[in-house]
Enzyme design. Structure first.
Site, PDB file in Angstrom:
ATOM      1  CG  ASP A  27      -2.012   0.909   1.254  1.00 54.35           C
ATOM      2  OD1 ASP A  27      -2.324   1.461   0.039  1.00 54.35           O
ATOM      3  OD2 ASP A  27      -2.677   1.369   2.421  1.00 54.35           O
ATOM      4  CG  ASN A  75      -7.509  -2.051  -6.194  1.00 52.55           C
ATOM      5  OD1 ASN A  75      -6.186  -2.910  -5.970  1.00 52.55           O
ATOM      6  ND2 ASN A  75      -7.894  -1.254  -5.657  1.00 52.55           N
TER       7      ASN A  75
END
Length: 256
Positions: A27, A75
């Site tokens: 991340d 996503n």
């Protein structure tokens, strides 16, 4: 001064107590770029280098499985331009030579049907050409979501029950585990998340029931070998009880 204060974390690793399986939530690529006044895509480009390096670090240490949360089902909801750029970057960075040179087997978990055809084909070729390696397996979680995976498993069990092939009363935890896309490897011993967030984000929820969790504020492009080793040292300092008491664990260790 304590000797450990001047030793690197790599020096402190007990090579006899390595985690078999390390899972990582990579991340912070976008925020890394934005903090530098760059387009988010530049963070993803820099992050791919960290990904390659991390696979190499794991291989050198002898970690058997490393699973990398590369692209989640959620996503797909990002701006189309960013998704397209990510798929293009993924295609360009599936470097078969990296896996072959390091004798790393590549596996993929997730709904590959959603990936572009050229990406699927390139991934399959790399998986086929590295299938003989058995020391370290790098697993890319692509178009992956834990809730999707568990739902798919439940559907398959329900289909078998409806056909009379399965008695619902026989369904147990082992059967569910065997029905997941991760059935070929052990559950994660250690899960690392970069970027400062303190959540699992729909990643290996079933498999991480007893996983040790390590969070770092470092964005993924800044993740280093020393931080990777720091996470492993943290893991080795934990007492993994799996529901038992500390006294039980101590007694079991004495009995070995």
């Amino acid at each position: 001064m304590n000797m450990k204060d001047i030793m690197t974390y790599k020096d402190q690793i007990d090579m006899d107590r390595l985690p078999q399986h390390v899972a990582i939530i990579m991340d912070g690529n976008g925020r890394w770029a934005q903090n530098r006044g760059l387009d988010r895509s530049q963070g993803h480009i820099r992050g791919t280098r960290t990904t390659r390096e991390t696979i190499e670090w794991a291989t050198r240490l002898g970690i058997r499985y490393i699973t990398l949360y590369t692209f989640s089902i959620e996503n797909w909801n990002r701006p189309e331009t960013e998704v397209s750029a990510l798929m293009s970057l993924l295609f360009k960075n599936i470097e078969e030579k990296v896996f072959i040179d390091n004798k790393v087997r590549l596996r993929v978990i997730g709904d590959m049907s959603q990936l572009p055809r050229n990406v699927r084909d390139k991934l399959q070729e790399c998986m086929d050409h590295t299938a003989q390696f058995d020391r370290t397996t790098a697993v890319l979680a692509l178009s992956y979501s834990s809730r999707w995976e568990i739902t798919e498993c439940a559907r398959e069990l329900a289909r078998k029950a409806a056909k009379g092939e399965l008695d619902p009363e026989t369904i147990d935890q082992d059967m569910v585990s065997r029905g997941l896309s991760t059935s070929f490897m052990p559950d994660p011993d250690l899960l690392i998340r970069t970027g400062g967030e303190l959540r699992l984000s729909n990643y290996l929820l079933w498999q991480s029931a007893y996983t040790e969790l390590y969070f770092t504020d470092l964005f993924w492009p800044d993740f280093s070998e020393e931080e990777f080793c720091k996470a492993i040292v943290y893991y080795q300092q934990r007492q993994r009880r799996f529901g038992k008491t500390s006294a039980q664990i101590v007694n079991e260790e004495k009995a070995k």
